[in-house]
Write an enzyme that holds these catalytic residues in place. Structure first.
Site, PDB file in Angstrom:
ATOM      1  N   ASP A  57       0.847  -1.192   0.000  1.00 19.23           N
ATOM      2  CA  ASP A  57       0.000   0.000   0.000  1.00 19.23           C
ATOM      3  C   ASP A  57       0.887   1.249   0.000  1.00 19.23           C
ATOM      4  OD1 ASP A  57       0.977  -0.155   2.582  1.00 19.23           O
ATOM      5  OD2 ASP A  57      -0.893  -0.942   3.378  1.00 19.23           O
ATOM      6  N   ASP A  59       1.408   4.927   1.761  1.00 22.79           N
ATOM      7  CA  ASP A  59       1.031   5.813   2.860  1.00 22.79           C
ATOM      8  C   ASP A  59       1.707   7.162   2.668  1.00 22.79           C
ATOM      9  OD1 ASP A  59      -0.338   3.724   4.052  1.00 22.79           O
ATOM     10  OD2 ASP A  59       1.443   3.021   5.108  1.00 22.79           O
ATOM     11  N   ASP A 181       8.864   2.643  13.508  1.00 21.10           N
ATOM     12  CA  ASP A 181       9.418   1.462  14.167  1.00 21.10           C
ATOM     13  C   ASP A 181      10.868   1.148  13.756  1.00 21.10           C
ATOM     14  OD1 ASP A 181       8.434   0.761  11.669  1.00 21.10           O
ATOM     15  OD2 ASP A 181       7.137  -0.846  12.390  1.00 21.10           O
TER      16      ASP A 181
END
Ligand code: ATP
Ligand code: MG
Length: 484
Positions: A57, A59, A181
């Site tokens: 995807d 983002d 992260d």
């Protein structure tokens, strides 16, 4: 706090081409830029494109607030509680747009930054508080600094152990990169000049094939234990190594996964095993012993060999799922879990049968027990458990090859997935091979009936009926009385 000067990698020195970015994501990026906002492609999209992989995807991160974004895009919906996000809806795709966030939850200036960026707090309700509703003449109006505010949920919320529950404090691009992260997930692609912005040496880790957590690994894994599972997923999918300090903290803190939300963990588990590298992921989860935290009972059972033989079926199950996914076939969650837990559930059902339960009851109890064991860690939805039950129950139907029954079974919903499972277990165990061959022939001889065609009866085609006349519906009388 010192600011970091990011490395800016100009277009001529990286391989990320706009050609591979979805046109919808490009549209959103350009529109934000035209309106004067920063607009970056972020996360897995940048990582995967730099590695020459197809992103799952796209983002986007920006300095526009969710409110600003909603004003710019008609097709925008704001979602999320833990993270407030804008979803821009296109007919075949949703592009996620997030406002830059700050990781510095406890720093007062972060909260101040949020105050300026967020919409005003809803004003106090018009009506007076109950204790003010007296027969006394109303006192003259006073300024209302202490007016009863509707309590506003905090933008950042952590547990005592430091686990993040809500994270809606807006920040700078730098802060946004630092709260991500892993270094390879924190690269920004800037639509303004097509450069890649790197605050965390992510480009170097991409080159070296390392999953390295940003900041102090103990703090970051404590904040969000799901990151440990993500580390394993990215390492397995990208064929990367988990960097040493990150790996050490992961081993130390793995039991904290039990503190993460089981519903969120269910979604993560689907990503672990349904993205085409499930077998590798399984091996790495076993090696890091995260598997035992996610699936404690199944793990114990796997460690207990049966008659001196290790349980190999689960590894083969993941390989089988990987083959399907890599060939572009979707594997439904209940098939995944039936393949993972099938043998374990069957053993439980056998124990209930030996204790006197009839077969269906034994299976029901086995599935219920498996579900209640699993729910505290990975919340498998009830409807998935029911589908697993049906699929396992259907296995006994393959024994019946006489009379009309096979055709009846073949035409039932759920037949084809039950057969997939039957084929898988038979191929793996070498059992019921003749039966498998019989069913293969039977399926070949009875291709699916096209929708709308009537089933043959007793070997004869039903005579065709004349087409049904379309009847006009009578108008409902308008005078229906409401129920008393
Ligand atoms: P993929 O979509 O291929 O699974 P991804 O890296 O894009 O991988 P997403 O879950 O889509 O993962 O998240 C997008 C980005 O948001 C990540 O790349 C990362 O920068 C950030 N992110 C996601 N989850 C976390 C988390 N738990 N903690 C910190 N940052 C996160
Ligand atoms: Mg993503």
């Amino acid at each position: 706090m010192d600011t970091i000067t990011p490395a800016i990698i100009p277009r001529s020195q990286h391989t990320l081409s706009r050609k591979w970015i979805s046109p919808n994501a490009l549209r959103v990026l350009y529109r934000l830029k035209e309106r004067g906002y920063l607009a970056y492609l972020v996360g897995g999209g940048v990582r995967d494109l730099l590695l020459g992989r197809e992103p799952k995807d796209f983002d986007i991160a920006t300095d526009a607030t969710p409110r600003d974004i909603k004003k710019i895009f008609k097709n925008c919906r704001l979602i999320g509680r833990r993270f407030r996000l804008a979803h821009i809806h296109f007919h075949d795709e949703i592009i996620e747009v997030a406002t830059f966030r700050s990781p510095a939850a406890d720093e007062p200036e972060a909260e101040t930054a949020a105050e300026t960026a967020l919409p005003p707090v809803p004003s106090a309700p018009e009506s007076a508080a109950p204790e003010e509703q007296t027969a006394e003449p109303a006192p003259p109006p006073e300024p209302l600094p202490e007016a009863p505010h509707r309590p506003r949920p905090p933008r950042m919320l952590k547990t005592e152990e430091g686990m993040i529950l809500r994270d809606n404090v807006f920040g700078t691009p730098e802060q946004d990169a630092l709260r991500r992260d892993f270094t390879v997930n924190a690269l920004f692609y800037n639509i303004a000049d097509f450069s890649v912005i790197d605050y965390v040496d992510g480009m170097e880790d991409l080159r070296r094939g390392l999953i390295r957590i940003i900041g102090d690994p103990v703090v970051r894994f404590t904040e969000d234990p799901v990151r440990m599972v993500r580390a394993v997923r990215f390492a397995a999918i990208l064929g990367f190594k988990i960097e040493e300090n990150t790996g050490r903290a992961l081993l130390e803190l793995r039991d904290r996964i039990a503190l993460a939300s089981p519903a969120r963990m269910y979604e993560e588990v689907l990503k672990l095993f349904l993205l085409g590298e499930g077998e590798k992921t399984f091996q790495l989860l076993r090696k890091t012993e995260l598997f035992g935290v996610l699936f404690p009972r199944l793990n114990e059972w796997l460690n207990r060999e049966t008659d001196g033989f290790p349980h190999v079926r689960i590894g083969k199950a993941f390989e089988w799922v990987d083959v399907c996914v890599q060939a572009g076939r979707q594997v439904a969650p209940h098939i995944l879990f039936a393949l993972m837990f099938g043998e374990y559930i069957e053993e439980k059902a056998e124990a209930f049968r030996s204790a006197g339960a009839v077969p269906l009851e034994a299976l029901d109890r086995a599935v219920a027990e498996f579900l209640s064991e699993q729910v505290p860690r990975v919340q498998i939805p009830k409807k998935v458990a029911l589908a697993i039950r049906d699929m396992l129950w259907n296995q006994s139907r393959f024994e019946k090859t006489k009379g009309k029954y096979p055709l009846y079974f073949l035409r039932r919903p759920g037949f084809s997935e039950a057969f997939e499972y039957f084929r898988f277990t038979s191929e793996l165990t070498g059992e019921r091979q003749e039966l498998r061959a019989w069913w293969k022939e039977f399926i070949k001889a009875h291709p699916p009936v096209p929708a709308g065609e009537r089933q043959e009866k007793k070997g004869h085609k039903q005579p065709e009926r004349p087409p049904r006349k379309r009847r006009r519906r009578r108008r409902k009388p308008e005078t229906r009385q409401p129920k008393a």
